[in-house]
Design a protein around this motif. Sequence first.
Motif, PDB file in Angstrom:
ATOM      1  N   LYS A 104      40.167  26.274  32.228  1.00  0.00           N
ATOM      2  CA  LYS A 104      41.426  25.742  32.750  1.00  0.00           C
ATOM      3  C   LYS A 104      41.928  26.699  33.827  1.00  0.00           C
ATOM      4  O   LYS A 104      42.624  27.666  33.524  1.00  0.00           O
ATOM      5  N   ASP A 105      41.550  26.436  35.070  1.00  0.00           N
ATOM      6  CA  ASP A 105      41.941  27.351  36.139  1.00  0.00           C
ATOM      7  C   ASP A 105      42.383  26.632  37.406  1.00  0.00           C
ATOM      8  O   ASP A 105      42.666  27.276  38.415  1.00  0.00           O
ATOM      9  N   GLY A 106      42.434  25.303  37.396  1.00  0.00           N
ATOM     10  CA  GLY A 106      42.855  24.561  38.571  1.00  0.00           C
ATOM     11  C   GLY A 106      41.762  24.317  39.589  1.00  0.00           C
ATOM     12  O   GLY A 106      41.992  23.683  40.614  1.00  0.00           O
ATOM     13  N   TYR A 107      40.562  24.822  39.322  1.00  0.00           N
ATOM     14  CA  TYR A 107      39.435  24.613  40.225  1.00  0.00           C
ATOM     15  C   TYR A 107      38.462  23.617  39.633  1.00  0.00           C
ATOM     16  O   TYR A 107      38.383  23.437  38.416  1.00  0.00           O
ATOM     17  N   CYS A 108      37.684  23.005  40.506  1.00  0.00           N
ATOM     18  CA  CYS A 108      36.586  22.142  40.083  1.00  0.00           C
ATOM     19  C   CYS A 108      35.311  22.986  40.133  1.00  0.00           C
ATOM     20  O   CYS A 108      35.295  24.083  40.679  1.00  0.00           O
ATOM     21  N   THR A 149      26.896  17.658  42.594  1.00  0.00           N
ATOM     22  CA  THR A 149      27.757  16.883  41.701  1.00  0.00           C
ATOM     23  C   THR A 149      28.918  17.780  41.311  1.00  0.00           C
ATOM     24  O   THR A 149      28.746  18.994  41.195  1.00  0.00           O
ATOM     25  N   THR A 150      30.102  17.191  41.138  1.00  0.00           N
ATOM     26  CA  THR A 150      31.300  17.974  40.886  1.00  0.00           C
ATOM     27  C   THR A 150      32.002  17.527  39.605  1.00  0.00           C
ATOM     28  O   THR A 150      32.265  16.337  39.426  1.00  0.00           O
ATOM     29  N   ALA A 151      32.277  18.479  38.742  1.00  0.00           N
ATOM     30  CA  ALA A 151      33.085  18.262  37.541  1.00  0.00           C
ATOM     31  C   ALA A 151      34.455  18.855  37.834  1.00  0.00           C
ATOM     32  O   ALA A 151      34.565  20.012  38.234  1.00  0.00           O
ATOM     33  N   CYS A 152      35.493  18.049  37.668  1.00  0.00           N
ATOM     34  CA  CYS A 152      36.826  18.496  38.074  1.00  0.00           C
ATOM     35  C   CYS A 152      37.796  18.377  36.902  1.00  0.00           C
ATOM     36  O   CYS A 152      38.225  17.288  36.539  1.00  0.00           O
ATOM     37  N   GLY A 153      38.102  19.511  36.288  1.00  0.00           N
ATOM     38  CA  GLY A 153      39.026  19.530  35.171  1.00  0.00           C
ATOM     39  C   GLY A 153      38.405  20.167  33.949  1.00  0.00           C
ATOM     40  O   GLY A 153      37.203  20.099  33.726  1.00  0.00           O
ATOM     41  N   TYR A 154      39.232  20.772  33.149  1.00  0.00           N
ATOM     42  CA  TYR A 154      38.779  21.466  31.949  1.00  0.00           C
ATOM     43  C   TYR A 154      37.948  20.558  31.045  1.00  0.00           C
ATOM     44  O   TYR A 154      38.319  19.421  30.785  1.00  0.00           O
ATOM     45  N   ASN A 155      36.817  21.075  30.611  1.00  0.00           N
ATOM     46  CA  ASN A 155      35.921  20.402  29.673  1.00  0.00           C
ATOM     47  C   ASN A 155      35.361  19.093  30.238  1.00  0.00           C
ATOM     48  O   ASN A 155      35.156  18.126  29.517  1.00  0.00           O
ATOM     49  N   THR A 156      35.111  19.079  31.554  1.00  0.00           N
ATOM     50  CA  THR A 156      34.563  17.909  32.230  1.00  0.00           C
ATOM     51  C   THR A 156      33.080  18.136  32.525  1.00  0.00           C
ATOM     52  O   THR A 156      32.692  19.196  33.001  1.00  0.00           O
ATOM     53  N   TYR A 157      32.275  17.112  32.273  1.00  0.00           N
ATOM     54  CA  TYR A 157      30.838  17.166  32.501  1.00  0.00           C
ATOM     55  C   TYR A 157      30.440  16.048  33.459  1.00  0.00           C
ATOM     56  O   TYR A 157      30.855  14.909  33.285  1.00  0.00           O
ATOM     57  N   TYR A 209      32.937  27.262  42.773  1.00  0.00           N
ATOM     58  CA  TYR A 209      34.305  26.857  42.472  1.00  0.00           C
ATOM     59  C   TYR A 209      34.774  26.079  43.694  1.00  0.00           C
ATOM     60  O   TYR A 209      34.583  26.521  44.830  1.00  0.00           O
ATOM     61  N   THR A 210      35.378  24.919  43.478  1.00  0.00           N
ATOM     62  CA  THR A 210      35.852  24.112  44.586  1.00  0.00           C
ATOM     63  C   THR A 210      37.284  23.668  44.334  1.00  0.00           C
ATOM     64  O   THR A 210      37.737  23.612  43.195  1.00  0.00           O
ATOM     65  N   LYS A 211      37.978  23.357  45.411  1.00  0.00           N
ATOM     66  CA  LYS A 211      39.347  22.856  45.348  1.00  0.00           C
ATOM     67  C   LYS A 211      39.322  21.420  45.844  1.00  0.00           C
ATOM     68  O   LYS A 211      38.778  21.127  46.899  1.00  0.00           O
ATOM     69  N   ARG A 263      34.768  24.516  49.240  1.00  0.00           N
ATOM     70  CA  ARG A 263      34.220  25.607  48.434  1.00  0.00           C
ATOM     71  C   ARG A 263      35.165  26.799  48.494  1.00  0.00           C
ATOM     72  O   ARG A 263      35.601  27.193  49.559  1.00  0.00           O
ATOM     73  N   VAL A 264      35.436  27.386  47.325  1.00  0.00           N
ATOM     74  CA  VAL A 264      36.287  28.562  47.235  1.00  0.00           C
ATOM     75  C   VAL A 264      35.428  29.807  47.047  1.00  0.00           C
ATOM     76  O   VAL A 264      35.626  30.819  47.708  1.00  0.00           O
ATOM     77  N   LYS A 265      34.459  29.710  46.149  1.00  0.00           N
ATOM     78  CA  LYS A 265      33.562  30.828  45.858  1.00  0.00           C
ATOM     79  C   LYS A 265      32.286  30.260  45.264  1.00  0.00           C
ATOM     80  O   LYS A 265      32.338  29.374  44.411  1.00  0.00           O
ATOM     81  N   CYS A 266      31.148  30.766  45.695  1.00  0.00           N
ATOM     82  CA  CYS A 266      29.858  30.292  45.181  1.00  0.00           C
ATOM     83  C   CYS A 266      29.036  31.456  44.639  1.00  0.00           C
ATOM     84  O   CYS A 266      29.142  32.581  45.125  1.00  0.00           O
TER      85      CYS A 266
END
Length: 91
Positions: free
Chosen positions: A22-26, A41-49, A69-71, A80-83
């Motif tokens: 839970k950090d606000g990032y995808c 592929t992008t998972a966006c939100g806590y506990n998302t697969y 990490y993406t916003k 992309r925020v950090k890879c």
Amino acid sequence: MPGVQVSFTHQGDYIDAYDLKKDGYCLTAELKVNKFHHWSTTACGYNTYKYKSLKRINEGTKVYLRACYTKKHNNGSYTRVKCSGWQSART
């Protein structure tokens, strides 16, 4: 990278992303074979697969996988925020 899990499965050729924090990032899982073949592929939100099936990749092909990490933006795009570094493997 803490709080994330990405993987490539060569049997069936797919990538997956699992956002565990839970950090606000995808979380975006990125796979490349060469300069011309790249998937994500992008998972966006806590506990998302999320997973993505890929076109068939020939056996023995070198592939590269990384986690980013993406916003998410209001228009649906991602930045992309950090890879992590690219990790190599063979199919």
